[in-house]
Structure formats: C-alpha cells, structure tokens
Design an enzyme around this catalytic site. Structure first.
Site, PDB file in Angstrom:
ATOM      1  N   GLU A   1     -29.148   6.616  -3.069  1.00 32.85           N
ATOM      2  CA  GLU A   1     -29.561   7.737  -2.218  1.00 32.85           C
ATOM      3  C   GLU A   1     -30.253   8.794  -3.065  1.00 32.85           C
ATOM      4  O   GLU A   1     -29.754   9.128  -4.141  1.00 32.85           O
ATOM      5  CB  GLU A   1     -28.337   8.338  -1.512  1.00 32.85           C
ATOM      6  CG  GLU A   1     -27.645   7.354  -0.579  1.00 32.85           C
ATOM      7  CD  GLU A   1     -26.397   7.921   0.091  1.00 32.85           C
ATOM      8  OE1 GLU A   1     -26.024   9.097  -0.220  1.00 32.85           O
ATOM      9  OE2 GLU A   1     -25.784   7.229   0.917  1.00 32.85           O
TER      10      GLU A   1
ATOM     11  N   HIS B   1     -27.180  10.040   5.201  1.00 35.26           N
ATOM     12  CA  HIS B   1     -25.874  10.521   4.750  1.00 35.26           C
ATOM     13  C   HIS B   1     -25.591  11.932   5.287  1.00 35.26           C
ATOM     14  O   HIS B   1     -25.302  12.864   4.528  1.00 35.26           O
ATOM     15  CB  HIS B   1     -25.773  10.500   3.225  1.00 35.26           C
ATOM     16  CG  HIS B   1     -24.359  10.394   2.741  1.00 35.26           C
ATOM     17  ND1 HIS B   1     -24.024   9.854   1.532  1.00 35.26           N
ATOM     18  CD2 HIS B   1     -23.184  10.766   3.317  1.00 35.26           C
ATOM     19  CE1 HIS B   1     -22.706   9.892   1.366  1.00 35.26           C
ATOM     20  NE2 HIS B   1     -22.176  10.455   2.434  1.00 35.26           N
TER      21      HIS B   1
END
Length: 329
Positions: A269, A288
């Site tokens: 990420e 997220h």
C-alpha cells in the site's frame, strides 16, 4: 512507571489528529508534533532522534526498532487503531515501553465497510457502475444472492460480531473461527463457532477476514486454503493484505475458483500502478479506509490520546488495551 511532571511532547506519525484527540492533548498542555505529509519510516526516525518525545501516537508509518532506540525519552506508544504490524513491539518491550491500541473505536465503521464490500462483490456493483459510465447498458445476470448462503468469519472480535448480526438478519448462515473462542454457540445468537480454519473454509460461501497480522497469520490464506473454499466463493478482506497470499488470490480470481473479492487492504500500500488486482473486473478495491470515517477517526484519536496521557500521568489505561502487558508488571 513515574508520572511525567513536565508538559509532555507527543509525536503523531501523521500530518493531523482528529480534534477529539487533539483537544484532549491540549487540555493536558502537551506539545504536539506531526509527521509531514508523505513522511515515512526515515522521517519518523529523524523526528524521534531530534526531539525529546515522551509519547508516540502511531498511525500507518513504520515505527522501527531504530526509531524507538533513537529516542531515550520515549515512554509510551499508542496505536491509532488496533493493528500493530507497523510497530516494532519487541523493541518497545525491551525498553519497557507499553504499546496500547484502541479496541472497538473503529469497529462499527470497519464492519460497515465489510458489508459494503460484500454486497458490492456479490452483485458486481463496481463493474456495472464502470460499464454504465462508459456508455454500455450491461445488466449483469450473475450476481450472488446472499440470503441462504453461509458467511464464514475468520476472527470473531468486535468487527466480526457486528458483521454477523447483519448477515443473520439477511438470512445468511454464519459460522466463525477464532482461536480465543471455544467451538459451539457463539457470543452472538445464531453463530456457530468452529474448531479450526480448515473446518471453516469448506463451509464459507463468503469468507470475511478479521484477524491481526502476525507471524501466525501472514499468508494464512494461501493457495491450499483458497482451494478449500467452495468453488465460486467470495472473499472480503478488511484486516491486512498480507494475511492473504496475493499471488494465489489473483490466480483464483482469474480462474473462477473465486467468483469475486472485496479488498480494503493489499499486501503493498498504496497499490502500485498497473497491479494485477486492478486489472480484474471481479475485484472491488478501496484504499484501506474501512476505519476512516469521521466518527471512527474521532473515537480512535480520543482513545489514543487517553492511552498516552493515562500512562504519562500515572493512571494507565485498561491493561487489556496493551499488546505487551508484560511491561506493566
């Protein structure tokens, strides 16, 4: 533990903290430092080496062993959330520094995101939206009706329990496995607790992940375990991306072994440009943000601030909020 007598310095490893937490720190006359936008592990370490920091409120940036060692004044760490995979807890423990979390503060928001991803994956909502915006009236006929299906919950903490209640109301069967829970009736009426992951998977038309990332859970859902799911199952992950073997997941989605997935977390990420997951039209992706509603951010900020102030002022938080309780003895 000795209460801090001077106004403490608190370092937030993010560019901001929700007002609820900031106001609590300001009321205690704290000096609050922030990580600059885009800052990462190196910048965190540089601040801790340069400043006399008493407490860290940890967001997503890595808090390494080197960073912890660089700050001799550091006394307490509180995670803004519950996942501590970005914190070197062992290094904190060696220094006698407690690491607190904020359990339950974002549970409702994460549960709602879980359900949203489940619905979106089951009914191909993102794909149909993209088709319509591209000028194509593509009416998918292969969506999955969830009523009557079995939802498997891997982890049965506060998020999983909230998801279970809604799934039961939809008419789903709900089974769960959590190593902290004995097999049999669950704490939520209608949920059956199972004795192992391998018992859970073959029953799960929809599998939703709610476990922390640690040495035992990394790649817990590998190719072998994905193969245990019913063909055409759905996967929802609002836990941590590394719980899943991502290469095996991609293969299963391409082959049809899995019908679809809804993912709020990925192994890397931000998701790199051109990543294989982004090319699959049977995957719904979000960045997220499951626990990032204003309500959840406010609750996490307030609890994280209360955690560090409690320790610094000699009134520690609930020991169950501490992930390395051996340092409290």
């Amino acid at each position: 533990m000795t209460a801090t007598t001077h106004p403490p310095t608190v370092f937030v490893t993010a560019p901001r903290l929700a007002p609820a937490g900031l106001q609590r720190l300001q009321a205690a006359h704290c000096r609050v430092l922030y990580l600059q936008e885009g800052g990462g592990e190196a910048e965190v370490a540089a601040v801790l080496a340069r400043e006399s920091v008493d407490a860290v409120i940890s967001r997503t940036a890595t808090l390494s062993a080197a960073a912890i060692a660089a700050c001799p004044t550091l006394k307490v760490i509180s995670k803004h959330g519950v996942g501590v995979s970005n914190i070197d807890v062992a290094a904190a423990s060696q220094r006698g520094i407690p690491v607190y979390v904020t359990p339950g503060a974002n549970a409702q928001s994460v549960a709602e995101m879980t359900l949203g991803l489940m619905f979106a994956a089951a009914r191909r909502i993102a794909w149909m939206d993209a088709e319509l915006r591209a000028g194509r009236w593509s009416r998918a006929q292969d969506g999955l009706e969830l009523s009557g299906r079995t939802l498997g919950l891997l982890g049965f903490g506060q998020v999983g329990q909230r998801v279970a209640r809604v799934a039961l109301a939809l008419g789903m069967q709900v089974v769960a496995f959590d190593p902290a829970c004995a097999p049999g009736p669950g704490t939520v009426a209608g949920v059956r607790m199972l004795g192992s992951v391998d018992e859970l998977l073959p029953l799960s038309d929809v599998l939703s992940l709610h476990v922390p990332l640690n040495a035992r859970t990394r790649h817990l859902l590998d190719a072998g375990r994905i193969a245990q799911l019913p063909r055409g199952a759905l996967l929802v992950n609002t836990a941590r991306g590394e719980v899943v073997d991502e290469a095996a997941l991609i293969d299963a989605l391409r082959s049809g072994r899995l019908a679809a997935a809804g993912l709020d977390t990925m192994a890397e990420e931000p998701l790199p440009a051109g990543h294989a997951l982004a090319a699959l039209d049977n995957v719904v992706l979000t960045p997220h943000v499951g626990g990032s509603t204003p309500a959840a951010l406010a609750a996490m900020a307030d609890m994280a601030a209360a955690n560090v102030l409690g320790w610094l002022q000699g009134s520690p938080a609930d020991p169950s909020h501490c992930v390395n309780p051996e340092v409290l003895r």
